[in-house]
Scaffold this active site. Sequence first.
Site, PDB file in Angstrom:
ATOM      1  N   ASP A  11       0.856  -1.182   0.000  1.00  0.00           N
ATOM      2  CA  ASP A  11       0.000   0.000   0.000  1.00  0.00           C
ATOM      3  C   ASP A  11       0.895   1.236   0.000  1.00  0.00           C
ATOM      4  O   ASP A  11       1.792   1.355   0.843  1.00  0.00           O
ATOM      5  CB  ASP A  11      -0.896   0.025   1.235  1.00  0.00           C
ATOM      6  CG  ASP A  11      -1.953  -1.058   1.216  1.00  0.00           C
ATOM      7  OD1 ASP A  11      -2.271  -1.562   0.125  1.00  0.00           O
ATOM      8  OD2 ASP A  11      -2.464  -1.414   2.301  1.00  0.00           O
ATOM      9  N   ASP A 130     -13.123  -4.310  -2.422  1.00  0.00           N
ATOM     10  CA  ASP A 130     -13.025  -4.151  -0.972  1.00  0.00           C
ATOM     11  C   ASP A 130     -14.386  -4.470  -0.379  1.00  0.00           C
ATOM     12  O   ASP A 130     -15.370  -3.774  -0.651  1.00  0.00           O
ATOM     13  CB  ASP A 130     -12.615  -2.723  -0.610  1.00  0.00           C
ATOM     14  CG  ASP A 130     -11.234  -2.367  -1.129  1.00  0.00           C
ATOM     15  OD1 ASP A 130     -10.418  -3.291  -1.310  1.00  0.00           O
ATOM     16  OD2 ASP A 130     -10.965  -1.178  -1.352  1.00  0.00           O
TER      17      ASP A 130
END
Length: 255
Positions: A11, A130
Amino acid sequence: MLARRLIPCLDVRDGRVVKGVRFRDHEDVGDIVDLARRYAREGADELVFYDIAASARGRTVEPEWVSAVARELDIPFCVAGGIRSVDDARARLFAGADKISVNTPALEDPTIIDRLAAEFGSQCVVLGVDSRMIEGAWRVHQYTGDPDKSFAGHRRTLDWIGEGVDRGAGEVVLNCMDQDGVRDGYDIAQLEAARAMCSTPLIASGGAGRKEHFKSVFELAKVDGALAASVFHKGVIEIGQLKSWLDGEGIRVRP
């Protein structure tokens, strides 16, 4: 099924690799290129880079660091973050990425999946999802890189995966949000449900904490690959050792 893939997830925020828990409270874990180089050396099959703030901030993953990573790697890697057009994707692919992942931009305009697949081929297009259980149903969330903007939309997770594959996504990464960063195992039930209706390669994300978790997700959910972050970043599990252990347990992995 082909050999299973082990995929470190990086990330990225403000030019650095960060890691949070359940998509919150991110801490700095290192330099993008340094970590990419390390994982390639340790035997990662590929890498995934998410610019987690790009969509929420209305920008796109920066091609400069994509190029810097490409110069150092001899393994495939995928990038994501605010990619909303064929031109956005082309610039990142020309910078050296092998695949493009779309998440929030695809929820806002699902035709981006069709257009990317038509232009570059489905093998280059990854659908990032997600997902979290809301009132008894798995639902897709948007803008998960920004706690102030994140929200659950109207789409059910399995319906959205099916639509994305129909539109041309060649791979699906299912990020199980409640498992993210807590290291107590992948969400087998959700991944099994996705596997049952997903004909393309499916990658599990969220929950790895021990090597047994990788074995379970491969055996029970039948996923094609497993994404992990904190256990690799912090050296809890070393990729080469994990591959050797999985091979000994009868799980076919790449050398």
